[in-house]
Design a protein around this motif. Structure first.
Motif, mmCIF file in Angstrom:
data_model
loop_
_atom_site.group_PDB
_atom_site.id
_atom_site.type_symbol
_atom_site.label_atom_id
_atom_site.label_comp_id
_atom_site.label_asym_id
_atom_site.label_seq_id
_atom_site.Cartn_x
_atom_site.Cartn_y
_atom_site.Cartn_z
ATOM 1 N N VAL A 71 45.165 32.403 46.429
ATOM 2 C CA VAL A 71 44.640 33.825 46.494
ATOM 3 C C VAL A 71 45.106 34.257 45.122
ATOM 4 O O VAL A 71 44.476 35.010 44.428
ATOM 5 N N ASP A 72 46.769 34.248 44.838
ATOM 6 C CA ASP A 72 46.952 34.632 43.758
ATOM 7 C C ASP A 72 46.509 34.066 42.441
ATOM 8 O O ASP A 72 46.136 34.672 41.325
ATOM 9 N N PHE A 73 46.304 32.793 42.436
ATOM 10 C CA PHE A 73 45.594 32.257 41.358
ATOM 11 C C PHE A 73 44.119 32.865 40.923
ATOM 12 O O PHE A 73 43.617 33.105 39.873
ATOM 13 N N LEU A 74 43.326 33.139 42.013
ATOM 14 C CA LEU A 74 42.056 33.757 41.941
ATOM 15 C C LEU A 74 42.185 35.195 41.484
ATOM 16 O O LEU A 74 41.284 35.697 40.659
ATOM 17 N N PHE A 75 43.168 35.727 41.722
ATOM 18 C CA PHE A 75 43.647 37.148 41.470
ATOM 19 C C PHE A 75 43.773 37.235 39.733
ATOM 20 O O PHE A 75 43.187 37.852 38.911
ATOM 21 N N GLU A 76 44.435 36.305 39.428
ATOM 22 C CA GLU A 76 44.672 36.018 37.903
ATOM 23 C C GLU A 76 43.336 35.971 37.274
ATOM 24 O O GLU A 76 43.194 36.302 36.114
ATOM 25 N N LYS A 77 42.327 35.156 37.749
ATOM 26 C CA LYS A 77 41.211 34.974 37.105
ATOM 27 C C LYS A 77 39.977 35.928 37.358
ATOM 28 O O LYS A 77 39.206 36.014 36.536
ATOM 29 N N ALA A 78 40.394 36.818 38.176
ATOM 30 C CA ALA A 78 39.240 37.752 38.552
ATOM 31 C C ALA A 78 39.541 38.920 37.491
ATOM 32 O O ALA A 78 40.583 39.392 36.828
ATOM 33 N N GLU A 79 38.185 39.851 37.343
ATOM 34 C CA GLU A 79 38.290 40.928 36.249
ATOM 35 C C GLU A 79 38.644 42.083 37.508
ATOM 36 O O GLU A 79 37.971 42.511 38.322
ATOM 37 N N ILE A 80 39.689 42.869 37.065
ATOM 38 C CA ILE A 80 40.435 43.646 38.049
ATOM 39 C C ILE A 80 40.290 44.901 37.507
ATOM 40 O O ILE A 80 40.822 45.433 36.420
ATOM 41 N N THR A 81 39.894 46.020 38.136
ATOM 42 C CA THR A 81 39.958 47.380 37.690
ATOM 43 C C THR A 81 40.735 48.194 38.597
ATOM 44 O O THR A 81 40.839 47.848 40.022
ATOM 45 N N ASP A 82 41.621 49.277 38.217
ATOM 46 C CA ASP A 82 42.820 49.830 38.969
ATOM 47 C C ASP A 82 42.279 51.299 39.374
ATOM 48 O O ASP A 82 41.516 51.937 38.410
ATOM 49 N N ARG A 83 42.618 51.609 40.654
ATOM 50 C CA ARG A 83 42.186 52.997 40.839
ATOM 51 C C ARG A 83 43.200 53.410 41.809
ATOM 52 O O ARG A 83 43.526 53.025 42.773
ATOM 53 N N VAL A 84 43.968 54.803 41.540
ATOM 54 C CA VAL A 84 44.947 55.367 42.165
ATOM 55 C C VAL A 84 44.342 56.147 43.317
ATOM 56 O O VAL A 84 43.562 56.923 43.305
ATOM 57 N N VAL A 85 45.001 55.840 44.541
ATOM 58 C CA VAL A 85 44.336 56.644 45.845
ATOM 59 C C VAL A 85 45.632 56.876 46.675
ATOM 60 O O VAL A 85 46.578 56.755 46.374
ATOM 61 N N ALA A 86 45.163 58.014 47.399
ATOM 62 C CA ALA A 86 46.176 58.342 48.556
ATOM 63 C C ALA A 86 46.343 57.297 49.529
ATOM 64 O O ALA A 86 45.463 56.482 49.871
ATOM 65 N N ARG A 87 47.514 57.033 50.132
ATOM 66 C CA ARG A 87 47.497 56.014 51.037
ATOM 67 C C ARG A 87 46.696 56.151 52.345
ATOM 68 O O ARG A 87 46.132 55.086 52.596
ATOM 69 N N ALA A 88 46.446 57.314 52.704
ATOM 70 C CA ALA A 88 45.542 57.535 53.757
ATOM 71 C C ALA A 88 44.114 56.668 53.453
ATOM 72 O O ALA A 88 43.409 56.438 54.289
ATOM 73 N N ASP A 89 43.556 57.079 52.244
ATOM 74 C CA ASP A 89 42.631 56.745 51.988
ATOM 75 C C ASP A 89 42.641 55.030 51.741
ATOM 76 O O ASP A 89 41.557 54.242 52.368
ATOM 77 N N LEU A 90 43.573 54.617 51.057
ATOM 78 C CA LEU A 90 43.584 52.887 51.357
ATOM 79 C C LEU A 90 43.922 52.402 52.712
ATOM 80 O O LEU A 90 43.093 51.349 53.027
ATOM 81 N N GLU A 91 44.536 53.039 53.624
ATOM 82 C CA GLU A 91 44.677 52.708 55.099
ATOM 83 C C GLU A 91 43.003 52.912 55.573
ATOM 84 O O GLU A 91 42.536 51.932 56.500
ATOM 85 N N ALA A 92 42.425 53.906 55.239
ATOM 86 C CA ALA A 92 41.026 54.135 55.704
ATOM 87 C C ALA A 92 40.026 52.835 55.199
ATOM 88 O O ALA A 92 39.279 52.684 56.316
ATOM 89 N N ALA A 93 40.476 52.591 54.139
ATOM 90 C CA ALA A 93 39.475 51.522 53.497
ATOM 91 C C ALA A 93 39.688 50.274 54.203
ATOM 92 O O ALA A 93 38.722 49.433 54.578
#
Length: 525
Positions: free
Chosen positions: A416-438
């Motif tokens: 999984v870590d290897f695939l993370f390195e290969k993936a195109e990743i975009t970052d977004r800052v959210v509230a913890r409640a939003d991440l838990e809800a997702a």
């Protein structure tokens, strides 16, 4: 030896293996020559017993052993000649009872691992939801630690205990007027309202004072761990030796020092690091689910039914165990029964993802180093008593399948870590409640309805979708066994059965272990 293929359909294979009497006789001759020098018999010097007497004495046993060896050799030949990768232990069945001096006909059936086209890892796109650590979150963590390590001071004379106070007492528990084993103690401290004692006990401490003698009446829960007390009415004779009230003021340097730290700031720094670790875990969970969803959506291949069955049995045992602990166990079982087909789809998805991750890892040189494996074994061995740890290490060393299963979760994480390195990743800052809800939203869609979710098949995907009474099973978790079996199949000619689950685990156990691992040390009462 004659081998005839009788079935080649999908992942199923079947063969008829004929071992001739001549082959068995030749193997018996070899075995007789091996053991004859070790046989002792009255009237003969050691090692000089005639071969014909050895055969007469041990012939039937040697013939059966020779047949077993011939069958194993035949299966090895089937696997090698056909470049097969057995998914599980092949089944072997004699067509009729074996009689010495006759040919033996054996039916061999197995399921093989699928041939997976090297998965494409290009074009993976993921969103990384991150959460910043706020001062409020650190304050909450510090205050939680403070509440768990509440300091108390002696109450004023005549103070009547109330909820939140600490009561220190000596006690004698009795059933039918007779003190029971383990029901007597001194200087036991309990905070009223903590819920640490059996129901009804703490409630009757409200209003007690230092020096008071009191008898209370309680009933042990039906599921109480001591079966001789479960469901029984009891009395406790109490002698109150102290009543303490919570110390005023919030956490400070003195509180931090009571925990072995230098200052409150050091405690805050530690809490901040812990919160960051929690956030990183949530972020990884969300990303991993999205990654596996993409892999599952873009790869579809048949998986061995036996592996799906084994995975489903583990899932079902977990659900039944959890349902049995619900207030209405029968209703909980009925609820999960409605989703049986969905859980089987979850099992199939898990197995497919496990095999897929294994294939990706092997195609891209991902591996668990010997140093990492040694660390895994050491960590796992710590679950056992000191006298059993060496036996556990020896068990892992001698059982490749057990070692593969121990290694599988770490291997999965590395892929999984290897695939993370290969993936195109975009970052977004959210509230913890939003991440838990997702993540919770993923729970509703993926866990209950299995691998078909994400597409509209008439399921209710709303937030109010009905969930099983028992704890939901995570569909996105690949079956670690699948990776272990896939790796084992590449290195061995016939995959052994999976090792039995730990007896302490809250799920039903799988197939029996080839050899018994040392029992884990019992948890302290």
């Amino acid at each position: 030896m004659q081998i005839v293929e009788t079935l080649n359909e999908g992942l199923k294979r079947a063969y008829t293996l004929t071992v001739t009497a001549k082959d068995i006789h030749a193997r018996v001759d070899e075995e007789v020559k091996t053991i004859a020098p070790q046989i002792r018999m009255p009237g003969f010097r050691p090692g000089k017993v005639p071969s014909n007497l050895v055969r007469k004495m041990h012939g039937p046993a040697l013939a059966r052993e020779a047949l077993d060896k011939s069958i194993r050799a035949g299966i090895d030949k089937i696997v090698a000649d056909n470049a097969l990768r057995p998914a599980m232990q092949p089944s072997v069945e004699l067509t009729e009872d074996y009689e010495e001096g006759k040919d033996a006909e054996i039916k061999v059936a197995m399921e093989v691992l699928p041939q997976i086209t090297a998965p494409s890892i290009e074009g993976l796109k993921l969103e990384r939801l991150t959460v910043e650590v706020t001062d409020e979150a650190v304050d909450e963590g510090v205050n939680r630690i403070a509440s768990q390590n509440q300091r108390f001071s002696e109450a004023k004379a005549g103070h009547k205990a109330k909820e939140g106070d600490q009561v220190v007492m000596d006690f004698v528990g009795k059933v039918d007027g007779v003190a029971f084993e383990g029901g007597t103690g001194t200087d036991m401290a309990v905070v009223i309202g903590s819920g640490n004692l059996i129901p009804g006990f703490e409630d009757q401490l409200v209003g007690v004072k230092v020096g008071e003698e009191k008898t209370i009446n309680v009933t042990f829960p039906e599921e109480y761990q001591a079966t001789n007390l479960a469901g029984k009415a009891a009395t406790f004779d109490l002698s109150i030796t102290a009543v303490k009230v919570p110390s005023e003021g919030g956490p400070d340097d003195e509180f931090a020092k009571s925990l072995g730290l230098e200052s409150l700031q050091q405690l805050r720094d530690l809490v901040k690091g812990q919160v960051e670790q929690e956030h990183n875990g949530l972020t990884r969970t969300y990303m991993k689910r999205k990654l596996l969803d993409q892999l599952a959506a873009s790869h579809d291949f048949d998986v061995p039914p036996s592996m799906v069955d084994a995975e489903f049995q583990q899932i079902w045992a977990q659900l039944e165990h959890e349902a049995s602990h619900e207030e209405d166990a029968e209703a909980a079982r009925a609820e999960i029964e409605k989703d049986r087909d969905d859980y089987r789809k979850i099992a199939e998805r898990r197995v497919r993802l496990g095999l897929l991750l294994s294939e990706i890892g092997q195609a891209n040189g991902v591996e668990v180093t010997q140093q990492e494996m040694n660390r895994l074994v050491t960590q796992a061995a710590m679950q056992y008593s000191p006298q059993d740890r060496e036996r556990f290490v020896e068990y892992i060393r001698n059982e490749p399948m057990a070692a593969a299963q121990l290694r599988a979760p770490l291997y999965e994480d590395k892929v999984v870590d290897f695939l993370f390195e290969k993936a195109e990743i975009t970052d977004r800052v959210v509230a913890r409640a939003d991440l838990e809800a997702a993540i919770e939203s993923e729970d509703t869609d993926v866990h209950v309805h299995g691998p078909d979710c994400g597409h509209d098949h008439g399921h209710d995907h709303s937030a109010k979708a009905k969930k099983p009474a028992a704890k939901k099973v995570k569909a996105e978790e690949p079956a670690a066994e699948a990776e272990a079996l896939a790796e084992d199949a590449k290195s061995k000619k016939a995959a052994p059965k999976k090792a039995k689950a730990d007896a302490d685990a809250p799920v039903a156990e799988g197939d029996a272990k080839p050899k018994k691992a040392p029992a884990k040390k019992k948890a302290e009462a």
